[in-house]
Design an enzyme around this catalytic site. Structure first.
Site, PDB file in Angstrom:
ATOM      1  N   THR A   1      -1.948   8.821   1.735  1.00  0.00           N
ATOM      2  CA  THR A   1      -2.026   7.348   1.790  1.00  0.00           C
ATOM      3  C   THR A   1      -3.079   6.977   2.843  1.00  0.00           C
ATOM      4  O   THR A   1      -3.656   7.859   3.487  1.00  0.00           O
ATOM      5  CB  THR A   1      -0.678   6.731   2.245  1.00  0.00           C
ATOM      6  OG1 THR A   1      -0.455   7.100   3.613  1.00  0.00           O
ATOM      7  CG2 THR A   1       0.489   7.182   1.391  1.00  0.00           C
TER       8      THR A   1
ATOM      9  N   ASP B   1       5.520 -10.278   9.301  1.00  0.00           N
ATOM     10  CA  ASP B   1       5.420  -9.144  10.217  1.00  0.00           C
ATOM     11  C   ASP B   1       6.852  -8.723  10.556  1.00  0.00           C
ATOM     12  O   ASP B   1       7.588  -9.464  11.208  1.00  0.00           O
ATOM     13  CB  ASP B   1       4.659  -9.594  11.473  1.00  0.00           C
ATOM     14  CG  ASP B   1       4.472  -8.458  12.469  1.00  0.00           C
ATOM     15  OD1 ASP B   1       5.240  -7.474  12.411  1.00  0.00           O
ATOM     16  OD2 ASP B   1       3.567  -8.563  13.301  1.00  0.00           O
TER      17      ASP B   1
ATOM     18  N   ARG C   1       0.833  -1.208   0.000  1.00  0.00           N
ATOM     19  CA  ARG C   1       0.000   0.000   0.000  1.00  0.00           C
ATOM     20  C   ARG C   1       0.868   1.258   0.000  1.00  0.00           C
ATOM     21  O   ARG C   1       2.077   1.193   0.255  1.00  0.00           O
ATOM     22  CB  ARG C   1      -0.876   0.034   1.261  1.00  0.00           C
ATOM     23  CG  ARG C   1      -1.977  -0.975   1.235  1.00  0.00           C
ATOM     24  CD  ARG C   1      -2.951  -0.786   2.389  1.00  0.00           C
ATOM     25  NE  ARG C   1      -2.494  -1.465   3.591  1.00  0.00           N
ATOM     26  CZ  ARG C   1      -2.357  -0.862   4.763  1.00  0.00           C
ATOM     27  NH1 ARG C   1      -2.595   0.432   4.896  1.00  0.00           N
ATOM     28  NH2 ARG C   1      -1.967  -1.546   5.821  1.00  0.00           N
TER      29      ARG C   1
ATOM     30  N   LYS D   1      10.926   7.228  14.643  1.00  0.00           N
ATOM     31  CA  LYS D   1      11.518   7.738  13.395  1.00  0.00           C
ATOM     32  C   LYS D   1      12.852   8.436  13.668  1.00  0.00           C
ATOM     33  O   LYS D   1      13.764   8.383  12.844  1.00  0.00           O
ATOM     34  CB  LYS D   1      10.534   8.693  12.709  1.00  0.00           C
ATOM     35  CG  LYS D   1       9.241   8.010  12.259  1.00  0.00           C
ATOM     36  CD  LYS D   1       9.512   6.929  11.236  1.00  0.00           C
ATOM     37  CE  LYS D   1       8.249   6.357  10.626  1.00  0.00           C
ATOM     38  NZ  LYS D   1       8.502   5.354   9.589  1.00  0.00           N
TER      39      LYS D   1
ATOM     40  N   GLY E   1       5.325   0.544   8.107  1.00  0.00           N
ATOM     41  CA  GLY E   1       5.241   1.399   9.285  1.00  0.00           C
ATOM     42  C   GLY E   1       3.804   1.572   9.728  1.00  0.00           C
ATOM     43  O   GLY E   1       2.869   1.326   8.960  1.00  0.00           O
TER      44      GLY E   1
ATOM     45  N   TYR F   1       5.688   7.834  17.988  1.00  0.00           N
ATOM     46  CA  TYR F   1       5.944   7.696  16.547  1.00  0.00           C
ATOM     47  C   TYR F   1       7.208   8.494  16.183  1.00  0.00           C
ATOM     48  O   TYR F   1       8.095   7.995  15.493  1.00  0.00           O
ATOM     49  CB  TYR F   1       4.728   8.215  15.774  1.00  0.00           C
ATOM     50  CG  TYR F   1       4.876   8.191  14.270  1.00  0.00           C
ATOM     51  CD1 TYR F   1       4.686   7.022  13.542  1.00  0.00           C
ATOM     52  CD2 TYR F   1       5.195   9.364  13.563  1.00  0.00           C
ATOM     53  CE1 TYR F   1       4.818   7.013  12.158  1.00  0.00           C
ATOM     54  CE2 TYR F   1       5.326   9.365  12.189  1.00  0.00           C
ATOM     55  CZ  TYR F   1       5.136   8.180  11.487  1.00  0.00           C
ATOM     56  OH  TYR F   1       5.276   8.175  10.112  1.00  0.00           O
TER      57      TYR F   1
END
Ligand code: NDP
Length: 238
Positions: free
Chosen positions: A184, A57, A12, A153, A86, A149
């Site tokens: 997305t 996974d 995706r 990163k 992610g 998050y």
């Protein structure tokens, strides 16, 4: 034989755009994501592009190890790795559950570390290769509601720079691409009109625009340990 590019999260969004562009440029592509619907690799087609699809996974060490062994057995040596798998679990830190923290760190940071380790074994054998990890501008500038998050990163940035130094002598390059707001599934819930107020170019980016920059990094033989920001100017502020 043409080069093999492994794209995690290639089913995706940004990863899928990378899959298309790499195939258009003559690479064979293996896609790694969780929901491929089969335990074994399958020949699949996305947007008319044939590729090998592997269910895995990336946060699970054993699965990553087995999958990358299977990729090499089925498709041959790995020249390129793009880590686009992610997740996000946005929310204020005080409301973030420990299990969400674990999922974010294990998928976004550990996942990329594990796949880099697994792909390096193959790249060392062929004495060359290139890796692009997908970070985020929020890992560099921070964002309220995305503390964990951002941490995942930011960790990926340090990891990328250090790994670049570690493997440079083996002709393997490692770079980080930091996207801003890209259209997305991940950004589906956001109100675009509100969010783009902070984007000088005044719009969300398209996955294809990120894929172009990924391709540039993979194909640039004298660039390693760098962060390339693809964010329409978001990081500059208005
Ligand atoms: P999407 O949600 O559209 O796609 C995520 C992809 O990752 C899917 O293919 C998904 O497949 C795969 N994935 C998720 N978890 C795992 C896992 N544990 N193991 C294997 N595959 C997994 O996200 P985007 O394309 O938007 O994001 C791609 C990357 O870019 C992410 O790392 C994201 O953090 C980063 N990014 C995105 C931005 C944006 O605005 N969209 C901005 C900045 C960074 P499946 O569910 O089948 O496993």
């Amino acid at each position: 034989m043409s080069r093999l590019c492994v794209v995690t999260g290639g089913s995706r969004g940004i990863g899928r755009a990378v899959l298309r562009l790499m195939a258009q440029n003559g690479c064979r592509v293996a896609v790694v994501s969780r929901n491929q619907g089969a335990a074994l690799p399958v020949v699949a087609s996305l947007d008319g592009v044939d590729h090998m699809a592997f269910s895995c996974d990336v946060s699970k060490e054993e699965e990553v190890q087995k999958t990358f062994e299977e990729i090499q057995k089925t498709c041959g040596s790995i020249s390129y790795l793009v880590n686009a798998a992610g997740i996000n679990r946005d929310g204020l830190l005080l409301r973030t559950k420990p299990e969400d923290m674990v999922a974010l760190i294990h998928t976004n940071l550990m996942g990329s570390m594990l796949t880099c380790k697994a792909a390096l074994r193959s790249m060392l054998q062929i004495q060359g290769g290139a890796i692009v990890n997908i970070g985020s501008v929020v890992g560099m500038k921070g964002n309220a509601g995305q503390t964990v998050y951002s941490a995942s990163k930011a960790g990926l940035e340090g990891f990328t720079r250090s790994l670049a130094k570690e493997v440079a002598s083996r002709n393997i390059r490692v770079n980080l691409l930091a996207p801003g707001l890209i259209r997305t599934d991940m950004t589906e819930g956001l109100r675009e009109a509100k969010e783009v107020r902070n984007v000088p170019l005044g719009r969300f980016g398209e996955p294809e625009e990120v894929a172009q920059a990924v391709f540039f990094l993979l194909e640039s033989p004298y660039i390693t340990g760098q962060v390339l920001v693809v964010d329409g100017g978001l990081q500059l502020g208005m």
